[in-house]
Design a protein around this motif. Sequence first.
Motif, short mmCIF file in Angstrom:
data_model
loop_
_atom_site.label_atom_id
_atom_site.label_comp_id
_atom_site.label_asym_id
_atom_site.label_seq_id
_atom_site.Cartn_x
_atom_site.Cartn_y
_atom_site.Cartn_z
N TYR A 87 0.83 -1.21 0.00
CA TYR A 87 0.00 0.00 0.00
C TYR A 87 0.87 1.26 0.00
O TYR A 87 0.57 2.24 -0.69
CB TYR A 87 -0.91 0.02 1.23
N SER A 88 1.93 1.24 0.77
CA SER A 88 2.82 2.40 0.81
C SER A 88 3.43 2.67 -0.55
O SER A 88 3.53 3.83 -0.98
CB SER A 88 3.92 2.18 1.86
N ARG A 89 3.82 1.59 -1.23
CA ARG A 89 4.39 1.78 -2.58
C ARG A 89 3.34 2.32 -3.53
O ARG A 89 3.62 3.20 -4.36
CB ARG A 89 4.96 0.46 -3.10
N ALA A 90 2.13 1.83 -3.43
CA ALA A 90 1.06 2.33 -4.30
C ALA A 90 0.86 3.82 -4.10
O ALA A 90 0.70 4.58 -5.07
CB ALA A 90 -0.24 1.57 -4.04
N GLY A 91 0.86 4.27 -2.84
CA GLY A 91 0.68 5.69 -2.56
C GLY A 91 1.81 6.55 -3.07
O GLY A 91 1.60 7.73 -3.41
N GLN A 92 2.99 5.96 -3.16
CA GLN A 92 4.14 6.71 -3.68
C GLN A 92 4.03 6.94 -5.18
O GLN A 92 4.50 7.97 -5.69
CB GLN A 92 5.44 5.95 -3.39
N VAL A 93 3.44 5.99 -5.89
CA VAL A 93 3.52 6.05 -7.36
C VAL A 93 2.21 6.40 -8.05
O VAL A 93 2.21 6.67 -9.25
CB VAL A 93 4.06 4.71 -7.93
N ASP A 94 1.09 6.40 -7.32
CA ASP A 94 -0.19 6.65 -8.01
C ASP A 94 -0.57 8.12 -8.06
O ASP A 94 -1.64 8.47 -8.57
CB ASP A 94 -1.32 5.83 -7.38
N GLY A 95 0.27 8.97 -7.49
CA GLY A 95 0.03 10.40 -7.58
C GLY A 95 -0.85 10.95 -6.48
O GLY A 95 -1.05 12.17 -6.40
N THR A 96 -1.38 10.11 -5.61
CA THR A 96 -2.28 10.59 -4.56
C THR A 96 -1.56 10.86 -3.26
O THR A 96 -2.05 11.63 -2.44
CB THR A 96 -3.39 9.55 -4.29
N GLY A 97 -0.45 10.21 -3.04
CA GLY A 97 0.25 10.37 -1.78
C GLY A 97 -0.45 9.72 -0.60
O GLY A 97 -0.12 10.00 0.55
N ARG A 98 -1.41 8.86 -0.86
CA ARG A 98 -2.15 8.22 0.22
C ARG A 98 -1.25 7.29 1.03
O ARG A 98 -0.35 6.66 0.50
CB ARG A 98 -3.32 7.41 -0.34
N GLY A 99 -1.55 7.19 2.32
CA GLY A 99 -0.84 6.25 3.17
C GLY A 99 -1.56 4.91 3.23
O GLY A 99 -2.66 4.74 2.70
N GLU A 100 -0.95 3.98 3.92
CA GLU A 100 -1.50 2.62 3.97
C GLU A 100 -2.88 2.58 4.61
O GLU A 100 -3.74 1.78 4.21
CB GLU A 100 -0.53 1.70 4.71
#
Length: 276
Positions: A96-109
């Motif tokens: 989840y952390s990696r997804a937030g880094q790369v999807d442009g949203t900056g969302r956390g886990e």
Amino acid sequence: MSDDHVYLSLAEGHDDSDTRWAFGTGFEDPLHGVDTTVPEGVDATELAADCVALADDALVSAQRLAEWTTRAPELEEEVALANIGLDLLGQARLLYSRAGQVDGTGRGEDAYAYFRDADDFRNVRLAELPCGDFAFSIVRLLVLSSWRLAHFEKLVTHPDPVLAAIAAKGVKELTYHRQYAAEWAVRLGDGTAGSHRRIRKAMEQVAPHFGELFTACDVRDEVAAVLRQVTEAAGLPEPAVASLPGSGRDGDHTEHLVPLLAELQSVARAHPEATW
């Protein structure tokens, strides 16, 4: 073949020094020093989607395993299942952390785990089915861990260094998950008439979900080889690959996911700004 032989043979080719310990027992950061820049040629949107799907599989599976707390046949098995769930939870957090880094949203886990509805989850449906009896949970764990391990072994060479590092850590954990499930499957299949009947029924219940797994990641041959080895040792017929319509990867879930998420997300949604 005894269950010990199955257990040991499935471990061949893996470093056994830290495959039997749960997430959190070591202090090494698997992502220490790893470049988080998305490499050229890697589609960030696709990478994020892959990370979310794999994280959803792990999170939902961990929640189901947590339901065995105070309910497992023995205290030792309760601890083992809880530790496997912690391994999967750790994988979900990293993904989840990696997804937030790369999807442009900056969302956390937490945003991915607690503040998405069931329609937004992309886990395979086998993970969300109710626990059933111990035999069903063991067969599900055997199938899911075999499938996930084969998938992660491929991801170790992924061009994204972060996903590759997460996969490398996960391979060690999933090797143990598969071994644990295989050992119990053989023990139940080669046990009493009642345990044999239960494990055979569990195989039949899980088989219709094989098709979805192989659509999500085609590691059919690898998983079939493991199941063949285990079922032969357990005196069970090899399950036939079947496929139900729809896929959790497309957001098409069973009726069981909504109540599972309601329990999982209840505290976070009741106190959305809380930290602890």
